[in-house]
Scaffold this motif. Structure first.
Motif, mmCIF file in Angstrom:
data_model
loop_
_atom_site.group_PDB
_atom_site.id
_atom_site.type_symbol
_atom_site.label_atom_id
_atom_site.label_comp_id
_atom_site.label_asym_id
_atom_site.label_seq_id
_atom_site.Cartn_x
_atom_site.Cartn_y
_atom_site.Cartn_z
ATOM 1 N N HIS A 74 -2.986 -8.236 3.609
ATOM 2 C CA HIS A 74 -1.736 -7.530 3.874
ATOM 3 C C HIS A 74 -1.116 -8.119 5.152
ATOM 4 C CE1 HIS A 74 1.059 -4.302 4.680
ATOM 5 N NE2 HIS A 74 0.798 -3.799 3.490
ATOM 6 N N ASN A 104 5.039 -0.384 -3.854
ATOM 7 C CA ASN A 104 3.790 0.093 -3.252
ATOM 8 C C ASN A 104 3.005 0.891 -4.272
ATOM 9 O OD1 ASN A 104 3.753 -0.697 -0.401
ATOM 10 N ND2 ASN A 104 5.633 0.502 -0.244
ATOM 11 N N GLU A 139 0.826 -1.203 0.000
ATOM 12 C CA GLU A 139 0.000 0.000 0.000
ATOM 13 C C GLU A 139 0.867 1.264 0.000
ATOM 14 O OE1 GLU A 139 -3.757 -0.189 2.447
ATOM 15 O OE2 GLU A 139 -2.528 1.150 3.653
HETATM 16 N N1 URA Z 1 3.200 -1.708 4.203
HETATM 17 C C1 URA Z 1 3.120 -1.506 2.881
HETATM 18 O O1 URA Z 1 2.075 -1.639 2.295
HETATM 19 N N2 URA Z 1 4.219 -1.158 2.251
HETATM 20 C C2 URA Z 1 5.397 -1.041 2.834
HETATM 21 O O2 URA Z 1 6.358 -0.728 2.176
HETATM 22 C C3 URA Z 1 5.455 -1.287 4.216
HETATM 23 C C4 URA Z 1 4.352 -1.616 4.888
#
Ligand code: URA
Length: 352
Positions: free
Chosen positions: A174, A73, A34
């Motif tokens: 995630h 990301n 993200e």
């Molecule tokens: N969460 C994410 O989505 N990206 C990152 O780089 C770290 C944590």
């Protein structure tokens, strides 16, 4: 990490996506999250904080070299309190992030993209829809059109408007969400394994199945007759309640099944009375055959409905996939959708 506001949320600071440093491997996997958190901003590298460490553990468990993967990301700016919805979807942080991701992925040319979390899923699956924002006790969130719990574990091609159009994708929870909701962890691990296996080639191989629906009376009788007297196991499942069973399905092979409807959506009988009698007798004969093995999904319920509602006795119930799945992963949901997402290559179908 979440509470650490001491690390810059300076709009100028970005954490760039990372191209693989090892390239002599037989897979091309891109892992997309993200937005960076405090640790990522501190080190200037995506996925190095708690969720990154969790991700690394899972990757190494399946022999995936992190340094052989593209790690990026959809947004390279750290949002306030790590809430991506602190930004506007159409604002510069996310939109420029998507453009950067597009150009970086174009260099890498992944075979498979593993999308971690709802935002990454949205960016690849429904990028032309602007998600609305919702206030929750934890802060602002985006409301996405495709839910991660539905779509995780399914292979699909990204939208033409995605940062990498028409590429093979698979989404999962995630790692940060798994740290909060620990029972999602096995699903993330299983999805990482699938993504890794799929990253060896760009193709998507969906299973080819013959699913017969809307058969005429003669065709239904023909299909039922083919089962009578056979000895090979059949999968079977009902829909409805003891006092209104709407249909039953039979699968004499993993790639072949047909539906026998009993009622229409408005509750009326699907067949004439004479037809229904013939069909019910054949169904009863199949279910009651002591030499024809049946495989159920929560058969205790189905067999109760059939026996109490229709006075049909079932014999030779040899297997129940819901119970078998429950033995393997007692912490996971027991729905067919979850099972299909783990044990088959069938994409999510429940909205069809
Ligand atoms: N969460 C994410 O989505 N990206 C990152 O780089 C770290 C944590």
């Amino acid at each position: 990490d979440i509470l650490d506001e001491s690390v810059s949320t300076d709009p100028g600071v970005i954490v760039p996506n990372r191209q693989p440093r090892i390239t002599n491997v037989n897979y091309k996997l891109a892992i997309i999250g993200e937005a960076p958190g405090a640790d990522e901003v501190h080190q200037g590298i995506p996925f190095v904080g708690f969720s990154g460490q969790q991700l690394d553990r899972f990757l190494s468990r399946f022999g995936v070299l992190r340094d052989a993967c593209f790690i990026g990301n959809i947004c390279q700016h750290r949002p306030i309190a790590n809430r991506i919805a602190a930004f506007d979807w159409t604002g510069p942080e996310i939109q420029q992030g998507l453009l950067r991701l597009a150009s970086d992925l174009d260099k890498f040319q992944p075979n498979c993209v593993l999308l971690l979390g709802g935002s990454a899923l949205h960016a690849f699956k429904d990028p032309t829809t602007i998600p609305r924002k919702k206030r929750t006790p934890d802060g602002m969130t985006f409301v996405y059109s495709s839910s991660i719990s539905d779509w995780r574990g399914s292979f699909f091609r990204s939208s033409m408007a995605a940062p990498k159009p028409e590429v093979k994708c698979i989404a999962s929870y995630h790692p940060a969400a798994c740290l909060r909701q620990y029972e999602w962890t096995p699903l993330l691990m299983l999805d990482i394994k699938r993504a890794f296996d799929a990253a060896r080639s760009p193709e998507i191989v969906h299973p080819l199945r013959t699913l017969l629906v809307g058969l005429s009376f003669e065709e239904t009788v023909h299909e039922l007759d083919k089962l009578i007297g056979t000895r090979l196991p059949i999968g079977t499942d009902i829909e409805g309640y003891w006092n209104c069973i709407s249909c039953i399905s039979f699968a004499p092979a993993p790639n072949y099944s047909f539906i026998v409807p009993f009622t229409k959506l408005n509750g009326e009988s699907y067949w004439s009375l004479d037809e229904e009698v013939i069909i019910l007798r054949k169904v009863s004969q199949i279910l009651g055959d002591p030499h024809l093995p049946k495989i159920w999904q929560n058969g205790l319920y189905d067999r109760f409905c059939l026996q109490y509602g229709l006075r049909m006795i079932t014999r030779c119930s040899t297997e129940d996939i819901m119970l078998k799945h429950w033995e393997l992963y007692c912490e996971l949901p027991k729905s067919l959708a979850t099972q299909a997402s783990i044990y088959t290559d069938e994409p999510f179908w429940k909205y069809e």
